[in-house]
Design a protein around this motif. Structure first.
Motif, short mmCIF file in Angstrom:
data_model
loop_
_atom_site.label_atom_id
_atom_site.label_comp_id
_atom_site.label_asym_id
_atom_site.label_seq_id
_atom_site.Cartn_x
_atom_site.Cartn_y
_atom_site.Cartn_z
N ASP A 1 -44.68 13.14 56.04
CA ASP A 1 -45.64 14.08 56.61
C ASP A 1 -45.45 15.49 56.08
O ASP A 1 -46.42 16.20 55.81
CB ASP A 1 -45.52 14.11 58.15
CG ASP A 1 -45.94 12.81 58.80
OD1 ASP A 1 -46.65 12.01 58.13
OD2 ASP A 1 -45.57 12.57 59.97
N GLU A 2 -44.20 15.91 55.93
CA GLU A 2 -43.93 17.27 55.45
C GLU A 2 -44.40 17.45 54.02
O GLU A 2 -45.02 18.47 53.67
CB GLU A 2 -42.44 17.57 55.57
CG GLU A 2 -42.07 18.99 55.19
CD GLU A 2 -40.59 19.28 55.36
OE1 GLU A 2 -40.14 20.35 54.90
OE2 GLU A 2 -39.87 18.44 55.93
N LEU A 3 -44.11 16.48 53.16
CA LEU A 3 -44.54 16.54 51.78
C LEU A 3 -46.06 16.53 51.68
O LEU A 3 -46.66 17.31 50.93
CB LEU A 3 -43.94 15.38 50.99
CG LEU A 3 -44.37 15.23 49.53
CD1 LEU A 3 -44.04 16.48 48.72
CD2 LEU A 3 -43.72 13.99 48.91
N ALA A 4 -46.69 15.65 52.45
CA ALA A 4 -48.15 15.58 52.43
C ALA A 4 -48.78 16.89 52.86
O ALA A 4 -49.74 17.37 52.26
CB ALA A 4 -48.63 14.44 53.33
N ALA A 5 -48.21 17.50 53.91
CA ALA A 5 -48.74 18.78 54.40
C ALA A 5 -48.55 19.88 53.36
O ALA A 5 -49.44 20.72 53.16
CB ALA A 5 -48.07 19.16 55.71
N MET B 1 -57.77 17.85 48.62
CA MET B 1 -57.29 16.47 48.73
C MET B 1 -57.36 16.05 50.18
O MET B 1 -57.42 16.89 51.09
CB MET B 1 -55.86 16.35 48.19
CG MET B 1 -54.83 17.17 48.94
SD MET B 1 -53.22 17.19 48.12
CE MET B 1 -53.55 18.32 46.75
N TRP B 2 -57.38 14.75 50.43
CA TRP B 2 -57.45 14.22 51.77
C TRP B 2 -56.49 13.04 51.87
O TRP B 2 -56.49 12.16 51.02
CB TRP B 2 -58.87 13.75 52.09
CG TRP B 2 -59.10 13.50 53.55
CD1 TRP B 2 -59.06 12.30 54.19
CD2 TRP B 2 -59.39 14.47 54.55
NE1 TRP B 2 -59.30 12.46 55.52
CE2 TRP B 2 -59.52 13.78 55.78
CE3 TRP B 2 -59.56 15.86 54.54
CZ2 TRP B 2 -59.80 14.44 56.97
CZ3 TRP B 2 -59.84 16.50 55.72
CH2 TRP B 2 -59.96 15.79 56.91
N ARG C 1 -39.88 9.85 50.14
CA ARG C 1 -39.90 11.16 49.49
C ARG C 1 -40.84 11.13 48.29
O ARG C 1 -40.57 11.71 47.24
CB ARG C 1 -38.49 11.55 49.03
CG ARG C 1 -37.47 11.57 50.16
CD ARG C 1 -36.10 11.96 49.61
NE ARG C 1 -35.06 11.14 50.22
CZ ARG C 1 -33.79 11.15 49.83
NH1 ARG C 1 -33.42 11.95 48.85
NH2 ARG C 1 -32.90 10.39 50.43
N TRP C 2 -41.97 10.47 48.47
CA TRP C 2 -42.91 10.23 47.37
C TRP C 2 -44.33 10.51 47.84
O TRP C 2 -44.68 10.29 49.00
CB TRP C 2 -42.79 8.77 46.92
CG TRP C 2 -43.97 8.21 46.16
CD1 TRP C 2 -44.32 8.47 44.87
CD2 TRP C 2 -44.93 7.27 46.65
NE1 TRP C 2 -45.44 7.75 44.52
CE2 TRP C 2 -45.84 7.00 45.60
CE3 TRP C 2 -45.11 6.62 47.88
CZ2 TRP C 2 -46.92 6.11 45.73
CZ3 TRP C 2 -46.18 5.75 48.02
CH2 TRP C 2 -47.07 5.50 46.96
#
Length: 477
Positions: A376-380, A393-394, A440-441
């Motif tokens: 979640d953190e990486l995506a945010a 991006m979505w 982590r990807w």
């Protein structure tokens, strides 16, 4: 790229640009020129929504100086509004015309960055085209040039990285073989202290077990390559691996594409272009993060040595993949490189960019990439970087129950099951090669936004360089 110069002091008689806010009023005016103020006020009072980002009003003054004034809308004055204004100004001025842009007191650094990026990005032309970029200098007048110099430099590096990514994707496939692409980046890396670049040729790929890259590139007269570029600053405490799909042309292989489906396939290496542009930009900005960029480069061609639907391929990690569609080639080369990155480089974070599927455009359209991640953190963080950079991006899901779609009766997994959810299933296939880095990807499926059919804001017709700006924003944070 043309020059943008920051300076202070009074304006001269060249074409002048004034920014117009959402309230329809200039954000800066020349108090010493009452006649100009009156003309600007009169023009704006009769204009329709003059403060809209990207709107341009032209005030001709043929018998006075300045002889021409442009009024550019910046909306609320956020970075996106200034970027739109910069793009509009770039298209409104003549190629050789000297221009000065007057900004108000205490202009924010992000406003200057947006303005400069818009000016440079909208001025891009593919370098083999007959029409070159503007050559006249643009002068931006501010109260304190020194306080904004770093923002201008960041904008310049970001625009240069995007120009490079666009150049690589726009280059005809008759020139852009895997070897040519690798050679361009090796030469670029050699000009930047601290960057190293290595290229694996077919013999080394075979010796190390990169079966996916060799299979996809096996039908072409231009053999595949794996390019690895490394930036290792002494102060780095984190290691980021960037992976970019580098199919220099995609015929679809034996599962051949239609003519319409094939005509833009010189852009099928846009993910690779973005990640190499980003690492070069990171070196130019001296970012204190260790970065490795990996680009599997291959041409998916048709010949007697092309891989066939139904073949079983052994990937880098020793697992086997059944493929019944040779046009689902991108995931095969990415799988090799993701497995290599996890096993040999031990990164803290892995992000891959790929023109992987057309399916994501059905849901998200032409301007938005699909983002997949369990983190979640990486995506945010990536989403925020993309929003700031102007690259949307979505996030889409990675449902575990869809993993059964990858079941194969004759191999460890199936690469291209015909059960729908094309973009999601492709992302799930890649996720199988992340091992202990799965959480982590992030995967960005960016086929649709990698190409623009026409000029649109800071985008120019053709390759957009999508991802280079987002990656630099994210790496800088």
């Amino acid at each position: 790229m043309f020059a943008i110069r920051l300076t202070s002091g009074p304006a001269d008689d060249s074409t002048r640009v004034l920014a117009v806010g959402a309230d329809g009023l200039p954000t800066a005016a020349d108090a010493a020129d009452a006649d100009l103020q009156a003309e600007v006020t009169a023009l704006l009072s009769s204009a329709d929504d003059p403060g809209r980002p990207g709107a341009v009003q032209v005030l001709p003054r043929p018998t006075r100086r300045p002889a021409r004034v442009l009024l550019a809308g910046v909306g609320r004055g956020d970075e996106a509004g200034w970027r739109a204004a910069g793009a509009a100004i770039a298209r409104a001025v003549r190629a050789e015309e000297p221009v000065q842009i007057q900004l108000g007191a205490e202009v924010p650094a992000e406003a200057l960055r947006g303005l400069a990026e818009g000016l440079w990005l909208a001025s891009y032309r593919f370098r083999e085209a007959p029409t070159g970029p503007r050559s006249a200098e643009i002068t931006i007048r501010v109260d304190d040039p020194g306080s904004l110099a770093q923002s201008l430099e960041v904008a310049r590096v970001t625009a240069a990285a995007t120009w490079l990514a666009r150049d690589l994707a726009n280059m005809p496939a008759s020139v852009k073989s895997p070897a040519w692409f690798a050679a361009q980046i090796v030469a670029e890396a050699a000009t930047r202290p601290g960057l190293t670049a290595t290229v694996r040729e077919p013999e080394q790929l075979a010796a190390e077990g990169f079966g996916g890259i060799l299979a996809v590139g096996g039908g072409s007269a231009s053999p595949p390559r794996l390019l690895e570029v490394s930036w290792q600053p002494a102060a780095a405490s984190r290691h980021v691996v960037l992976v970019g799909k580098g199919i220099t042309f995609d015929t679809g292989g034996i599962s051949i594409k239609s003519r319409d489906g094939m005509k833009l396939m010189k852009k099928d290496m846009s993910g690779a272009a973005a990640v190499v542009a980003a690492i070069l930009g990171a070196a130019d900005l001296h970012l204190p993060v260790r970065i490795t960029a990996l680009t599997p480069l291959a041409e998916n061609a048709i010949s007697g040595s092309a891989y066939r639907p139904g073949d079983v391929i052994t990937q880098y990690d020793g697992t086997t993949t059944e493929t019944t569609n040779s046009d689902a080639e991108g995931r095969l080369v990415l799988a090799d490189v993701l497995a290599y990155a996890v096993a040999e480089l031990h990164p803290d974070v892995v992000v891959d960019l790929a023109t992987l599927t057309g399916a994501n455009a059905v849901a998200l359209g032409k301007r938005t990439a699909a983002l997949y991640s369990h983190d979640d953190e990486l995506a945010a963080a990536l989403t925020a970087a993309g929003a700031a950079a102007g690259e949307g991006m979505w996030r889409l899901p990675l449902p575990g129950d869809y993993l059964e779609y990858l079941h194969s009766d004759i191999a460890d997994r199936h690469s291209s099951p015909a059960r729908g959810a094309g973009s999601v299933v492709a992302a799930l296939f890649l996720s199988e090669f992340l091992g202990d880095r799965l959480d982590r990807w992030a995967h960005l499926d960016m086929s649709a936004p990698s190409w623009a059919e026409a000029d649109d804001g800071e985008l120019t017709s053709g390759a957009t360089g999508w991802g280079a700006r987002t990656l630099l924003r994210w790496l800088s944070s």
